[in-house]
Design a protein around this motif. Structure first.
Motif, PDB file in Angstrom:
ATOM      1  N   HIS A   5      39.181  37.465  51.486  1.00  0.00           N
ATOM      2  CA  HIS A   5      39.116  37.876  50.072  1.00  0.00           C
ATOM      3  C   HIS A   5      39.877  36.881  49.200  1.00  0.00           C
ATOM      4  O   HIS A   5      41.099  36.754  49.319  1.00  0.00           O
ATOM      5  CB  HIS A   5      39.735  39.270  49.921  1.00  0.00           C
ATOM      6  CG  HIS A   5      39.538  39.890  48.579  1.00  0.00           C
ATOM      7  ND1 HIS A   5      38.744  40.993  48.380  1.00  0.00           N
ATOM      8  CD2 HIS A   5      40.034  39.579  47.353  1.00  0.00           C
ATOM      9  CE1 HIS A   5      38.753  41.338  47.106  1.00  0.00           C
ATOM     10  NE2 HIS A   5      39.536  40.493  46.460  1.00  0.00           N
ATOM     11  N   HIS A   7      39.575  34.647  45.080  1.00  0.00           N
ATOM     12  CA  HIS A   7      38.885  34.460  43.789  1.00  0.00           C
ATOM     13  C   HIS A   7      39.035  32.998  43.381  1.00  0.00           C
ATOM     14  O   HIS A   7      39.823  32.682  42.490  1.00  0.00           O
ATOM     15  CB  HIS A   7      39.503  35.356  42.717  1.00  0.00           C
ATOM     16  CG  HIS A   7      39.540  36.809  43.063  1.00  0.00           C
ATOM     17  ND1 HIS A   7      38.466  37.641  42.857  1.00  0.00           N
ATOM     18  CD2 HIS A   7      40.515  37.574  43.618  1.00  0.00           C
ATOM     19  CE1 HIS A   7      38.787  38.873  43.254  1.00  0.00           C
ATOM     20  NE2 HIS A   7      40.021  38.854  43.731  1.00  0.00           N
ATOM     21  N   GLU A  91      34.536  43.143  44.317  1.00  0.00           N
ATOM     22  CA  GLU A  91      35.330  44.282  44.689  1.00  0.00           C
ATOM     23  C   GLU A  91      35.101  45.410  43.701  1.00  0.00           C
ATOM     24  O   GLU A  91      35.020  45.194  42.494  1.00  0.00           O
ATOM     25  CB  GLU A  91      36.820  43.908  44.788  1.00  0.00           C
ATOM     26  CG  GLU A  91      37.429  43.314  43.511  1.00  0.00           C
ATOM     27  CD  GLU A  91      38.892  42.951  43.719  1.00  0.00           C
ATOM     28  OE1 GLU A  91      39.161  41.771  43.968  1.00  0.00           O
ATOM     29  OE2 GLU A  91      39.761  43.845  43.642  1.00  0.00           O
ATOM     30  N   HIS A 150      40.579  46.512  50.696  1.00  0.00           N
ATOM     31  CA  HIS A 150      41.116  45.185  50.398  1.00  0.00           C
ATOM     32  C   HIS A 150      42.569  45.319  49.942  1.00  0.00           C
ATOM     33  O   HIS A 150      42.924  46.276  49.267  1.00  0.00           O
ATOM     34  CB  HIS A 150      40.201  44.550  49.343  1.00  0.00           C
ATOM     35  CG  HIS A 150      40.866  43.924  48.179  1.00  0.00           C
ATOM     36  ND1 HIS A 150      41.578  42.761  48.275  1.00  0.00           N
ATOM     37  CD2 HIS A 150      40.908  44.283  46.881  1.00  0.00           C
ATOM     38  CE1 HIS A 150      42.028  42.440  47.070  1.00  0.00           C
ATOM     39  NE2 HIS A 150      41.647  43.350  46.211  1.00  0.00           N
ATOM     40  N   ASP A 200      43.712  37.144  48.594  1.00  0.00           N
ATOM     41  CA  ASP A 200      43.526  37.601  47.216  1.00  0.00           C
ATOM     42  C   ASP A 200      43.942  36.503  46.229  1.00  0.00           C
ATOM     43  O   ASP A 200      44.361  36.785  45.105  1.00  0.00           O
ATOM     44  CB  ASP A 200      44.276  38.910  46.922  1.00  0.00           C
ATOM     45  CG  ASP A 200      43.684  39.667  45.737  1.00  0.00           C
ATOM     46  OD1 ASP A 200      42.515  39.424  45.389  1.00  0.00           O
ATOM     47  OD2 ASP A 200      44.394  40.501  45.148  1.00  0.00           O
TER      48      ASP A 200
HETATM   49 ZN   LIG Z   1      40.740  40.600  44.594  1.00  0.00          ZN
END
Ligand SMILES: [Zn+2]
Length: 256
Positions: A5, A7, A91, A150, A200
């Motif tokens: 996970h 971004h 998400e 998550h 994350d």
């Molecule tokens: Zn995230």
């Protein structure tokens, strides 16, 4: 291994995205799942990941953006989510900590995405904050879903509840934070075939990089912490977690 996970389309990486990807490769993090948070990042994640072998897209609307979804967006979101190169819907979830959108709007947007994921047979990536009861109720009401909690936080009891849904639990850099003793107990408790790790990125950099911008290469620090908690060598644990990813997201295990 894979960062489950991140971004990387976030503006925080606009200046050096290629270098960040190169550092990940050098660190043995050969792929990541690019999680979208709204319609714009859903379009961009799908386009950026299509045809690539070092990243996989998840598309969906985060609870913070739930108020921005227009009725006309739904058909487009489903078209994006149905593409074979999109591995998950996410998400998505509920966040009652900062009420960006009203709870009723969040719940409706969440429920529609759960139903969409079930129709498409794709797993969901869940963001849950101070909304456990409503999330578990929605997931159980829709039924027939697979997915991952998550950036899991909480204790053994919460982990047990998450595992009881049949879902996976993903640990972020929070696992390395000094005060996260309860979370480490939860991470020791979870069956190893239901665990993932993630960054994350750009958020939640693990110790000793805490407070800095996070990036996929740093998932190795979280993996190392989990490996020591579980009494395993990091490479052996990485292999087990990669098998989990393959099982949950159905992407080819060409990346090691
Ligand atoms: Zn995230």
């Amino acid at each position: 291994m894979t960062d489950s996970h991140a971004h990387l389309l976030d503006a925080a990486f606009d200046g050096d995205r290629d270098e960040v990807m190169a550092r990940a490769r050098q660190a043995g993090v050969l792929a990541h799942i690019e999680a979208a948070v709204d319609m714009d990042t859903s379009r961009r994640a799908q386009a950026w990941c299509a045809g690539a072998s070092d990243r996989w897209a998840a598309v969906g609307v985060h609870p913070h953006a739930a108020g921005e979804v227009a009725e006309s967006d739904w058909a487009e979101l489903e078209r994006l989510a149905s593409r074979p190169d999109v591995v998950a819907v996410g998400e998505i979830g509920l966040d009652y900590h900062d009420d960006g959108a009203s709870r009723a709007v969040q719940q409706e947007v969440f429920r529609r995405q759960l139903l969409m994921a079930r129709r498409l047979g794709k797993p969901v990536i869940l963001h849950v904050r101070e909304a456990d009861d409503d999330v578990f109720a929605a997931v159980n009401a829709v039924g027939g879903l697979s997915g991952v909690f998550h950036c899991f936080t909480g204790d053994v009891a919460r982990a047990r509840r998450a595992l009881d849904t049949g879902f996976y639990v993903s640990f972020s850099g929070i696992l390395t934070f000094p005060k996260a003793e309860e979370l480490r107990e939860a991470a020791s408790f979870c069956p190893l075939d239901r665990v993932l790790v993630e960054t994350d990125a750009p958020y939640l950099a693990p110790v000793p990089l805490r407070g800095r911008r996070n990036e996929p290469a740093h998932v190795q620090l979280t993996l190392a912490r989990l490996a020591s908690l579980r009494g395993l060598a990091a490479p052996e644990l990485a292999l087990r977690l990669e098998e989990n990813l393959h099982r949950l997201f159905d992407f080819p295990m060409a990346v090691f």
